[in-house]
Design a protein around this motif. Structure first.
Motif, PDB file in Angstrom:
ATOM      1  N   ALA A   1       0.826  -1.206   0.000  1.00  0.00           N
ATOM      2  CA  ALA A   1       0.000   0.000   0.000  1.00  0.00           C
ATOM      3  C   ALA A   1       0.862   1.258   0.000  1.00  0.00           C
ATOM      4  O   ALA A   1       0.589   2.216  -0.727  1.00  0.00           O
ATOM      5  N   PHE A   2       1.928   1.273   0.801  1.00  0.00           N
ATOM      6  CA  PHE A   2       2.804   2.442   0.870  1.00  0.00           C
ATOM      7  C   PHE A   2       3.478   2.696  -0.471  1.00  0.00           C
ATOM      8  O   PHE A   2       3.569   3.831  -0.936  1.00  0.00           O
ATOM      9  N   ASP A   3       3.944   1.626  -1.119  1.00  0.00           N
ATOM     10  CA  ASP A   3       4.594   1.781  -2.416  1.00  0.00           C
ATOM     11  C   ASP A   3       3.614   2.340  -3.453  1.00  0.00           C
ATOM     12  O   ASP A   3       4.018   3.030  -4.380  1.00  0.00           O
ATOM     13  N   GLY A   4       2.322   2.043  -3.281  1.00  0.00           N
ATOM     14  CA  GLY A   4       1.310   2.556  -4.196  1.00  0.00           C
ATOM     15  C   GLY A   4       0.703   3.868  -3.746  1.00  0.00           C
ATOM     16  O   GLY A   4      -0.318   4.290  -4.291  1.00  0.00           O
ATOM     17  N   ASN A   5       1.319   4.544  -2.725  1.00  0.00           N
ATOM     18  CA  ASN A   5       0.827   5.831  -2.221  1.00  0.00           C
ATOM     19  C   ASN A   5      -0.541   5.728  -1.559  1.00  0.00           C
ATOM     20  O   ASN A   5      -1.228   6.733  -1.417  1.00  0.00           O
ATOM     21  N   ARG A   6      -0.953   4.547  -1.137  1.00  0.00           N
ATOM     22  CA  ARG A   6      -2.221   4.406  -0.423  1.00  0.00           C
ATOM     23  C   ARG A   6      -1.911   4.494   1.075  1.00  0.00           C
ATOM     24  O   ARG A   6      -1.850   3.497   1.794  1.00  0.00           O
ATOM     25  N   TYR A   7      -1.707   5.723   1.542  1.00  0.00           N
ATOM     26  CA  TYR A   7      -1.212   5.935   2.895  1.00  0.00           C
ATOM     27  C   TYR A   7      -2.208   5.501   3.961  1.00  0.00           C
ATOM     28  O   TYR A   7      -1.818   5.046   5.038  1.00  0.00           O
ATOM     29  N   THR A   8      -3.501   5.675   3.703  1.00  0.00           N
ATOM     30  CA  THR A   8      -4.494   5.261   4.691  1.00  0.00           C
ATOM     31  C   THR A   8      -4.446   3.753   4.888  1.00  0.00           C
ATOM     32  O   THR A   8      -4.475   3.249   6.019  1.00  0.00           O
ATOM     33  N   ASP A   9      -4.382   3.010   3.786  1.00  0.00           N
ATOM     34  CA  ASP A   9      -4.258   1.552   3.867  1.00  0.00           C
ATOM     35  C   ASP A   9      -2.977   1.159   4.597  1.00  0.00           C
ATOM     36  O   ASP A   9      -2.962   0.246   5.430  1.00  0.00           O
ATOM     37  N   ALA A  10      -1.877   1.833   4.245  1.00  0.00           N
ATOM     38  CA  ALA A  10      -0.590   1.494   4.857  1.00  0.00           C
ATOM     39  C   ALA A  10      -0.631   1.731   6.361  1.00  0.00           C
ATOM     40  O   ALA A  10      -0.191   0.883   7.150  1.00  0.00           O
ATOM     41  N   ALA A  11      -1.162   2.882   6.778  1.00  0.00           N
ATOM     42  CA  ALA A  11      -1.229   3.196   8.205  1.00  0.00           C
ATOM     43  C   ALA A  11      -2.078   2.169   8.943  1.00  0.00           C
ATOM     44  O   ALA A  11      -1.726   1.724  10.047  1.00  0.00           O
ATOM     45  N   ALA A  12      -3.209   1.780   8.331  1.00  0.00           N
ATOM     46  CA  ALA A  12      -4.076   0.772   8.965  1.00  0.00           C
ATOM     47  C   ALA A  12      -3.338  -0.548   9.125  1.00  0.00           C
ATOM     48  O   ALA A  12      -3.393  -1.193  10.182  1.00  0.00           O
ATOM     49  N   SER A  13      -2.633  -0.948   8.092  1.00  0.00           N
ATOM     50  CA  SER A  13      -1.916  -2.229   8.135  1.00  0.00           C
ATOM     51  C   SER A  13      -0.809  -2.218   9.181  1.00  0.00           C
ATOM     52  O   SER A  13      -0.643  -3.175   9.944  1.00  0.00           O
ATOM     53  N   TYR A  14      -0.021  -1.131   9.225  1.00  0.00           N
ATOM     54  CA  TYR A  14       1.073  -1.061  10.190  1.00  0.00           C
ATOM     55  C   TYR A  14       0.548  -0.993  11.623  1.00  0.00           C
ATOM     56  O   TYR A  14       1.138  -1.578  12.543  1.00  0.00           O
ATOM     57  N   SER A  15      -0.560  -0.269  11.830  1.00  0.00           N
ATOM     58  CA  SER A  15      -1.138  -0.192  13.173  1.00  0.00           C
ATOM     59  C   SER A  15      -1.614  -1.563  13.638  1.00  0.00           C
ATOM     60  O   SER A  15      -1.415  -1.957  14.789  1.00  0.00           O
ATOM     61  N   LEU A  16      -2.240  -2.301  12.727  1.00  0.00           N
ATOM     62  CA  LEU A  16      -2.686  -3.645  13.065  1.00  0.00           C
ATOM     63  C   LEU A  16      -1.506  -4.564  13.345  1.00  0.00           C
ATOM     64  O   LEU A  16      -1.539  -5.366  14.281  1.00  0.00           O
ATOM     65  N   ALA A  17      -0.461  -4.440  12.530  1.00  0.00           N
ATOM     66  CA  ALA A  17       0.727  -5.260  12.752  1.00  0.00           C
ATOM     67  C   ALA A  17       1.315  -4.991  14.133  1.00  0.00           C
ATOM     68  O   ALA A  17       1.728  -5.910  14.845  1.00  0.00           O
ATOM     69  N   ALA A  18       1.364  -3.711  14.535  1.00  0.00           N
ATOM     70  CA  ALA A  18       1.905  -3.363  15.850  1.00  0.00           C
ATOM     71  C   ALA A  18       1.034  -3.928  16.965  1.00  0.00           C
ATOM     72  O   ALA A  18       1.541  -4.496  17.945  1.00  0.00           O
ATOM     73  N   ALA A  19      -0.301  -3.786  16.820  1.00  0.00           N
ATOM     74  CA  ALA A  19      -1.208  -4.263  17.864  1.00  0.00           C
ATOM     75  C   ALA A  19      -1.126  -5.780  18.025  1.00  0.00           C
ATOM     76  O   ALA A  19      -1.085  -6.303  19.148  1.00  0.00           O
ATOM     77  N   VAL A  20      -1.081  -6.493  16.910  1.00  0.00           N
ATOM     78  CA  VAL A  20      -1.032  -7.953  16.970  1.00  0.00           C
ATOM     79  C   VAL A  20       0.328  -8.424  17.493  1.00  0.00           C
ATOM     80  O   VAL A  20       0.421  -9.380  18.258  1.00  0.00           O
ATOM     81  N   SER A  21       1.400  -7.742  17.078  1.00  0.00           N
ATOM     82  CA  SER A  21       2.738  -8.093  17.567  1.00  0.00           C
ATOM     83  C   SER A  21       2.828  -7.923  19.077  1.00  0.00           C
ATOM     84  O   SER A  21       3.444  -8.727  19.779  1.00  0.00           O
ATOM     85  N   ARG A  22       2.214  -6.848  19.553  1.00  0.00           N
ATOM     86  CA  ARG A  22       2.224  -6.615  21.008  1.00  0.00           C
ATOM     87  C   ARG A  22       1.534  -7.765  21.729  1.00  0.00           C
ATOM     88  O   ARG A  22       2.034  -8.269  22.746  1.00  0.00           O
ATOM     89  N   GLU A  23       0.374  -8.182  21.228  1.00  0.00           N
ATOM     90  CA  GLU A  23      -0.355  -9.266  21.875  1.00  0.00           C
ATOM     91  C   GLU A  23       0.424 -10.569  21.825  1.00  0.00           C
ATOM     92  O   GLU A  23       0.350 -11.388  22.735  1.00  0.00           O
ATOM     93  N   ALA A  24       1.200 -10.748  20.756  1.00  0.00           N
ATOM     94  CA  ALA A  24       1.993 -11.972  20.623  1.00  0.00           C
ATOM     95  C   ALA A  24       3.286 -11.912  21.420  1.00  0.00           C
ATOM     96  O   ALA A  24       3.976 -12.917  21.563  1.00  0.00           O
ATOM     97  N   GLY A  25       3.645 -10.706  21.926  1.00  0.00           N
ATOM     98  CA  GLY A  25       4.918 -10.558  22.611  1.00  0.00           C
ATOM     99  C   GLY A  25       6.098 -10.653  21.668  1.00  0.00           C
ATOM    100  O   GLY A  25       7.209 -11.002  22.073  1.00  0.00           O
ATOM    101  N   ALA A  26       5.868 -10.307  20.382  1.00  0.00           N
ATOM    102  CA  ALA A  26       6.912 -10.399  19.351  1.00  0.00           C
ATOM    103  C   ALA A  26       7.553  -9.019  19.190  1.00  0.00           C
ATOM    104  O   ALA A  26       7.111  -8.197  18.386  1.00  0.00           O
TER     105      ALA A  26
END
Length: 420
Positions: free
Chosen positions: A185-210
């Motif tokens: 998404a970031f490479d395609g300039n879809r910043y809203t999609d990219a931000a959503a994806s990265y935020s989800l990745a951070a939230a899930v990583s936190r829950e996994a303790g990764a």
């Protein structure tokens, strides 16, 4: 005067302005109606086309908008301006609810990947993720990978719903895939999609303790801030990433990648000392044995540090240091295995920027023309943004008809907002 009035005053139709900016006519219509806002890279081009400053453009965008029927959606018009409402209409939220956890990603509905994958184990999903990162790295057009990522997410969702995958085992796999979706998404300039994806990745990583996955998600989020030149905000995000990486696996290169990106933020702030200190920390990656494995979400191994250092020197105006370092990096891209269109064109754009700062039109043309050729071959929004930034360095050189022609070629490069 509003945006539409300014466009008409300059004699542009919606189609003409859209063609100049490399977007769909319906995107211009949505800007003028107030349904969406131009993304940061689009704002610079729009301001230039309308012959106004960025501040004046902001004023135009806040004027009362003309009301009228919503432009008809064209086939393939995928969130052209990053319109969140449009993404919601396209099944923006895919919800995974297990043990009270809520996870979602901005993707369209898609059929299941394969019956075999649906019944697979977490190891099967990890293997597929690793393969997708390899495909992404080698693909000329990064957006071509998106449909397969979407299918993999659907497979994960359906396997979870059927109880075939343990929730805890799924977390890291999902965080990995969310980061890859964000990269596309970031490479395609879809910043809203990219931000959503990265935020989800951070939230899930936190829950996994990764911690390493978590830190990498924050690093990728910092790139969004830097794309809007919000360097101080980026340093805050990166400071958090640095602390997380310190709690992660020291056989991985996470902390070194954080340092490399911190160098870019410090360069944006004009802090040479902090920039070079961060680059030195990043170069310590060469001491790692690289025994740790990530499957692809962490690809930092130091091979691109020469071009990174050169680009930082360009940012800081240290042109002699920049050119020497970038020439070394250019030779490395020629020797690298596999396609390196994006990497090489980024180095070429930096060398052209050195020429622009020196007011040397021949250097701008030699490197700029090759970079444009590679940008067309790769169809990369990242490269297009680098070249658009180069145009802002032209200044008086724009009076040279050859440089003006190069600028016109760069203006025709489309940052692929409709990938996927």
């Amino acid at each position: 005067m509003g945006l539409a009035e300014r466009r008409k005053a300059l004699g542009y139709s919606q189609e003409a302005l859209a063609g100049l900016l490399g977007v769909d006519r319906t995107t211009v219509g949505r800007w003028e109606s107030g349904r969406i806002e131009p993304q940061p890279p689009q704002r610079r081009g729009l301001a230039k086309a309308l012959e106004v400053s960025l501040q004046e453009l902001d004023a135009l965008l806040t004027q009362p908008r003309a009301k009228g029927p919503e432009p008809t959606r064209q086939s393939g018009d995928h969130a052209s301006g990053g319109d969140p409402d449009d993404m919601i209409r396209r099944e923006f939220l895919r919800i995974l609810t297990v043990s009270g956890a809520l996870m979602a990603l901005a993707v369209e509905e898609a059929e299941a990947f394969t019956d075999g994958l649906l019944t697979g184990t977490p190891a099967v999903f990890e293997q597929m993720n690793s393969h997708l990162w390899q495909v992404y790295q080698l693909a000329r057009s990064k957006g071509s990978v998106y449909p397969v990522i979407r299918d993999q997410l659907t497979a994960l969702n359906e396997a979870l719903a059927a109880g075939r995958v343990r929730y805890q085992a799924l977390l890291s796999v999902s965080a990995d895939l969310f980061q890859l979706a964000g990269e596309v998404a970031f490479d395609g300039n879809r910043y809203t999609d990219a931000a959503a994806s990265y935020s989800l990745a951070a939230a899930v990583s936190r829950e996994a303790g990764a911690y390493d996955l978590w830190a990498c998600a924050l690093v990728r989020h910092a790139y969004l801030d830097m794309s809007e030149q919000r360097y101080r905000q980026a340093t805050q995000v990166l400071s958090a990433a640095e602390r997380l990486a310190g709690r992660g696996d020291h056989e991985l290169a996470t902390r070194h990648w954080v340092a490399s990106v911190q160098a870019e933020a410090y360069a944006g702030l004009g802090d040479l000392t902090a920039c070079e200190r961060a680059l030195d920390q990043a170069e310590e990656v060469t001491h790692l044995t690289m025994n740790g494995t990530t499957g692809g979400w962490l690809r930092f191994d130091g091979t691109r540090l020469a071009e990174e250092r050169g680009a930082r020197y360009v940012q800081l105006g240290r042109l002699d240091l920049a050119e020497t370092t970038l020439q070394t990096a250019l030779g490395q891209t020629a020797l690298s295995s596999g396609p390196s269109y994006r990497r090489r064109s980024a180095v070429l754009a930096s060398l052209a920027a050195v020429g622009a700062k020196r007011r040397d039109p021949d250097q701008v043309l030699v490197y700029g023309r090759e970079a444009v050729t590679l940008a067309r071959a790769s169809n990369s929004g990242y490269v297009a943004r680098r070249l658009q930034a180069l145009c802002e360095e032209f200044g008086p050189l724009s009076r040279d008809h050859r440089v003006a022609e190069l600028g016109a070629e760069i203006a025709t490069l489309s940052t692929p907002l409709r990938e996927g």
